[in-house]
Design a protein around this motif. Sequence first.
Motif, PDB file in Angstrom:
ATOM      1  N   ASP A 173      34.516  44.019  31.077  1.00 40.30           N
ATOM      2  CA  ASP A 173      33.506  42.978  31.149  1.00 40.30           C
ATOM      3  C   ASP A 173      34.437  41.687  31.256  1.00 40.30           C
ATOM      4  OD1 ASP A 173      32.292  45.427  30.053  1.00 40.30           O
ATOM      5  OD2 ASP A 173      30.491  44.321  29.846  1.00 40.30           O
ATOM      6  N   TRP A 174      35.168  41.622  30.301  1.00 40.59           N
ATOM      7  CA  TRP A 174      35.951  40.452  29.933  1.00 40.59           C
ATOM      8  C   TRP A 174      37.391  40.266  30.535  1.00 40.59           C
ATOM      9  CZ3 TRP A 174      33.781  43.661  26.496  1.00 40.59           C
ATOM     10  CH2 TRP A 174      32.161  43.233  26.104  1.00 40.59           C
ATOM     11  N   GLY A 175      38.039  41.236  31.346  1.00 39.59           N
ATOM     12  CA  GLY A 175      39.230  41.098  31.942  1.00 39.59           C
ATOM     13  C   GLY A 175      39.395  41.537  33.088  1.00 39.59           C
ATOM     14  N   LEU A 176      39.454  42.916  33.361  1.00 36.66           N
ATOM     15  CA  LEU A 176      39.565  43.536  34.687  1.00 36.66           C
ATOM     16  C   LEU A 176      38.617  43.214  35.722  1.00 36.66           C
ATOM     17  CD1 LEU A 176      41.999  45.408  35.900  1.00 36.66           C
ATOM     18  CD2 LEU A 176      40.397  47.094  35.951  1.00 36.66           C
ATOM     19  N   MET A 177      37.408  43.426  35.443  1.00 40.01           N
ATOM     20  CA  MET A 177      36.187  43.054  36.535  1.00 40.01           C
ATOM     21  C   MET A 177      36.296  41.695  36.770  1.00 40.01           C
ATOM     22  SD  MET A 177      33.126  41.712  36.809  1.00 40.01           S
ATOM     23  CE  MET A 177      32.158  41.538  35.254  1.00 40.01           C
ATOM     24  N   PRO A 178      36.271  40.587  35.800  1.00 38.99           N
ATOM     25  CA  PRO A 178      36.117  39.130  36.400  1.00 38.99           C
ATOM     26  C   PRO A 178      37.537  38.645  37.089  1.00 38.99           C
ATOM     27  CG  PRO A 178      36.116  39.207  34.069  1.00 38.99           C
ATOM     28  CD  PRO A 178      35.960  40.605  34.395  1.00 38.99           C
ATOM     29  N   TRP A 179      38.610  39.330  36.702  1.00 37.47           N
ATOM     30  CA  TRP A 179      39.954  39.090  37.287  1.00 37.47           C
ATOM     31  C   TRP A 179      39.868  39.723  38.689  1.00 37.47           C
ATOM     32  CZ3 TRP A 179      43.331  43.315  38.835  1.00 37.47           C
ATOM     33  CH2 TRP A 179      44.376  42.548  39.507  1.00 37.47           C
ATOM     34  N   SER A 180      39.305  41.017  38.845  1.00 40.18           N
ATOM     35  CA  SER A 180      39.335  41.229  40.145  1.00 40.18           C
ATOM     36  C   SER A 180      38.550  40.628  41.009  1.00 40.18           C
ATOM     37  CB  SER A 180      38.935  42.865  40.075  1.00 40.18           C
ATOM     38  OG  SER A 180      38.784  43.620  41.354  1.00 40.18           O
ATOM     39  N   LYS A 616      44.665  34.618  36.492  1.00 37.21           N
ATOM     40  CA  LYS A 616      43.441  33.846  36.209  1.00 37.21           C
ATOM     41  C   LYS A 616      42.338  34.844  35.774  1.00 37.21           C
ATOM     42  CE  LYS A 616      40.372  30.159  37.638  1.00 37.21           C
ATOM     43  NZ  LYS A 616      40.020  29.406  38.872  1.00 37.21           N
ATOM     44  N   LYS A 617      41.681  34.765  34.616  1.00 40.98           N
ATOM     45  CA  LYS A 617      40.354  35.638  34.274  1.00 40.98           C
ATOM     46  C   LYS A 617      40.680  36.891  33.591  1.00 40.98           C
ATOM     47  CE  LYS A 617      37.001  33.129  36.679  1.00 40.98           C
ATOM     48  NZ  LYS A 617      36.321  32.391  35.427  1.00 40.98           N
ATOM     49  N   ILE A 618      42.189  37.214  33.653  1.00 42.53           N
ATOM     50  CA  ILE A 618      42.256  38.610  33.060  1.00 42.53           C
ATOM     51  C   ILE A 618      42.502  38.680  31.569  1.00 42.53           C
ATOM     52  CG2 ILE A 618      45.012  38.380  32.860  1.00 42.53           C
ATOM     53  CD1 ILE A 618      43.118  41.600  34.228  1.00 42.53           C
ATOM     54  N   MET A 619      42.694  37.618  30.928  1.00 43.18           N
ATOM     55  CA  MET A 619      42.828  37.556  29.602  1.00 43.18           C
ATOM     56  C   MET A 619      41.798  36.669  28.717  1.00 43.18           C
ATOM     57  SD  MET A 619      44.117  38.609  26.802  1.00 43.18           S
ATOM     58  CE  MET A 619      45.595  39.421  27.516  1.00 43.18           C
ATOM     59  N   ASN A 620      41.104  37.147  27.961  1.00 42.76           N
ATOM     60  CA  ASN A 620      39.798  36.571  27.350  1.00 42.76           C
ATOM     61  C   ASN A 620      39.975  36.911  25.616  1.00 42.76           C
ATOM     62  OD1 ASN A 620      37.207  35.961  25.997  1.00 42.76           O
ATOM     63  ND2 ASN A 620      36.362  36.427  28.196  1.00 42.76           N
ATOM     64  N   TYR A 621      40.177  35.759  24.929  1.00 44.94           N
ATOM     65  CA  TYR A 621      40.250  35.862  23.642  1.00 44.94           C
ATOM     66  C   TYR A 621      39.177  35.745  22.797  1.00 44.94           C
ATOM     67  CZ  TYR A 621      38.930  31.006  23.204  1.00 44.94           C
ATOM     68  OH  TYR A 621      37.927  29.843  23.080  1.00 44.94           O
ATOM     69  N   GLN A 622      37.872  36.068  23.435  1.00 47.52           N
ATOM     70  CA  GLN A 622      36.786  36.299  22.605  1.00 47.52           C
ATOM     71  C   GLN A 622      36.013  37.301  23.294  1.00 47.52           C
ATOM     72  OE1 GLN A 622      34.774  32.431  22.264  1.00 47.52           O
ATOM     73  NE2 GLN A 622      34.999  31.871  24.487  1.00 47.52           N
ATOM     74  N   PRO A 623      36.365  38.570  23.218  1.00 49.29           N
ATOM     75  CA  PRO A 623      35.425  39.461  23.994  1.00 49.29           C
ATOM     76  C   PRO A 623      33.894  39.614  23.276  1.00 49.29           C
ATOM     77  CG  PRO A 623      37.527  40.211  23.759  1.00 49.29           C
ATOM     78  CD  PRO A 623      37.450  39.149  23.068  1.00 49.29           C
TER      79      PRO A 623
END
Length: 787
Positions: A173-180, A616-623
Motif C-alpha cells: 500500500d505504501w511503496g510498490l503500488m503507489p510507485w508503480s 518517487k513514492k517507493i519509500m514511505n517512512y510512516q506506513p
Amino acid sequence: MRKLVMMIMGVFLPLNLWADVVFSNKTDLMVSIPNNESEVVHTALDMFRGDYKKVFGRNIVSLDKNASVLIGTIGNNSLAEKRLGDEVVSELRLHKEGFVLKVKGNQLYILGSDKRGTAYGILELSRLIGVSPWEWWADSFVGKKNIITLNEGFSKMEYPSVTHRGIFINDEDWGLMPWSCQNYEPSERKGEIGPKTHARVFELLLRLRANTFWPAMHKCSVAFYLIPGNKEVADKYGIFVGTSHCEPMVRNTNAEWNTSENGTYDYVNNRKNVLKFWEERVKELAGSDNIYTLGIRGVHDSRMLGAKTIQEQKVALTNVLKDQREMIARYVNPDVEKVSQVFIPYKEVLDVYHRGLEIPEDVSLLWCDDNYGYIRHFPDAGERARKGGNGVYYHVSYWGRPHDYLWLATNHPAQLYTQMKQAYDKGAKNMWILNVGDIKPGEYLMELFLDMAWKIDGIENSEKGLERHLLSWLSREFGEQNAKELLPVMNEYYRLAYIRKPEFMGNTRTEEKNPVYKNVSDLPWSEAEINQRIEEYTKISDKVVQLSRNIPVEKLPTWFQLVEYPVRAAAEMNRKHLYGQLARHGLTGWERSDTAYDAIVSLTNTYNALNNGKWKKIMNYQPRKLAVFGRIPRVKAETPMLEPENPLLIFNGKDYKRYKGEQPLMHGLGYQRGAVSLAKGSSVTYNLKTSKDTPDSIRVVVALAPNHPVEGFKLRYSIALNGEPAKVVDYRTVGRSEEWKQNVLTNQAIRETVHKVSDNKNLSLTITALDKGVVIDQIKIYGVRQR
C-alpha cells in the motif's frame, strides 16, 4: 584446471589464445542458440545482451556452430548437448533447473537441464562479467571492462537446493503500488501494478535464480490477473505464479470476490458460486506455469466462513480439497499429481491440520514462521516422506500484532539463516517463499534467502560463513576496501535492530485493545542504557557519512539505497524516541527529538528523488501512519525512569569454559553477537567466580532466542549449579500469548531459576539442551540473600 581469469587491460588478446573464450570490447560476441528454445531462454539472452553492451560496448550476434558461445537445453538437439558428452549430460539430467558452463576448444557451452536451467546458465555470464543482480532495482553501477577470459577447461555445474524459490509482494500500500501506478507505470486505474513493473520484478527473480512469485494481494491493488499483460509477462520470464494462504486456486479473493454478485464467500453455504469463482481462473490459466494453493480461508487473512468448530472446518476442508483437485484434473492435467500444488497450514488452519486433516501425498506442505522470523513447525519424519515435500513461508516484512515492521528490513541475517537452514535440514526443500514487502529496502535479506535456496551449502554454517557472504555482497557493490570498513557497521546495524526494531521503538502495539499501547511511552531502559544506545547508533551513522566520501559518484545512488538510508534512518528513529524519553523526564531538550524526526523526513525525500525521481513514492517512512512514526508528543512522564538491577555477573552464550557433546555453533546472533546454538543433548558450562560476599543463593536469568519447538511440542533446557540436581525449564510459547508478544518484540525468551550456594568455592553453571532449537543468548547472575 585453471580457474576463471579476469584481465582488465587495454591490450586486445587474440580470440584463439590458449583456446580460451574471450569477451572483449574489441569485437562482438558470436552466440549460437537453437530456434526451438523456450521463450524464457531468449528472454535471458536478451538480458545478457544488454549487460554485455554495458560492460564491453559491443553487441551479441547470432551465428551458427562456429560461434564462441553455444547455448542449448537437454532434449532440444543442440550442439551444446551433443559436444559436452554423455557423462556431463547424464549428470545434469538428474537436476531440475540446473546448468553447465564449460570451455572446450575455443568455445563456451551453456547447457540447461530444462528451460529455466538454461536461462540461469546464460545469466551466470552476467555475474561473471561483473553485473550485479541489483543493476536496475538498486541502480547498481555496471563498470566498463576491456577483456575477460574464460580459460580452457573452465567448468561449472550448478542446480538449486530448493525446487520452488521466490517472493511474495505484500503490504504494498505504501511503496510498490503507489510507485508503480503513479510513477513508473502511470495508470488511470487506481492501484494497478502492471506488466512493465512485473517485468522488472521477474527480471530480478531470474538474476537471483528464483522461479516463483506471489503477487500483491491487498484490496488497494488491482488483482494480478485482472491487468492485461501480467500473465503474458510471467510466461515470458518463466515464472511460476502462485498465491498466498488466503488465495486458493490463484484467485485474489480479497480483490476479486464480489459479494453483491456472488453472495458470501462461504464454501459450506454457497458452494456453487465459490466453485464457479475458482473454476474461471483455472480455465484461464491452463497451459501456464502456476502453483495452485489449495484449501480455503476468509476473504482476507481471516477464518473460513460457514464452519465454526475445528471439526466443522476439517470436514469442509476435506471436501474443498476434493473439489479443487477434480477441477485441476479437468482443466490443467488429468494426472493431477503432475501439477504443482501447495497447502499452507497457517494460523487456524494449522490447528485443523493437527486434528488429522488428510492432505494428498503429492501436495506440498508449506510451513510458516510466526510472522517475526521464528518458524512454528518443522516437518516430522512422516511429513518429510511425503511425495509433495515441504516448504517454508517466511517474513522479513509484516503487518499485524503485536507491531508492524513495514519500513526498514532489519531482520537479523543470522536469524534468517539459522531458521531456514534448520528447516532445510528437517526436509523443507520443495518451496521457499519470502514475504519481502515492497522488495526495497530488503535487498540483502532477499538475496541471502534466495542464495540459500539455490545452494544451501554455499554459505558455511558459522558466523564466519555469514560474514563472508555479507562481505562478498558489499564488495560486489562498493569494492573490497569499502566493504571491509562497512562490514562492522552492517553487523552493528543488524545487532541493534535485533535488540529492538526501529518500528518497535515507541513501545506501542497495533491491533491491540488495551489503550495503554496506543500512545508512545517509555521503553524499560535506564538513562545509562539509553545514552549507550544513542552512542552506538551515532557511531555507525557517522561512519556511514564518513565512508560516503569514498564512494564514487556513479555508485552513490546504490550506496544511499542499500546502506546510507537504512543505517541513518534507523539511527534517527532511535534518537527520536530515546531523546523523547529523556525529554519526558526532563533530562534533555525536546528539540533533539524533533531534529531526528526532521532528519527522517529529509532522508526519505532524498530517497524518493534519487535518479531524477525514478524511485518517487517507493519509500514511505510512516506506513499506516502509526504513532511510532510521528513527531513525539511533548508530555511529561508521570512515573520515574527505570533503575535497573545490576547483575553480579553477565555472560554471553559464547563465554562458556567447556562444552560436552557437539561443539556449540555461533552465527553472530544475540544482543552482543555472542549467542550459541546447542545440539540436543549437548551442554555448556560457565565458571562463576565467587568471594566472601557470595550470597546464600543466586538467581540465574537465562535469555534465549525465542524459537519454537523443532521436534514435537517441547523446547527445554536443564540447568544445574555444581553437582545439584538439574532443574528442567520449558520455554515454548503457544499462540499469540502475551509472553510470545514480548518475546518477538525483544527477540529474547526469559527464564529464571534460583540455586542455593553451599560454600564459597568457585562455582560452575551447566546448561544442557534437552531438545533441538536451544539458542543461549545471555546469562545474568543476581544475588539472593536468605532471611
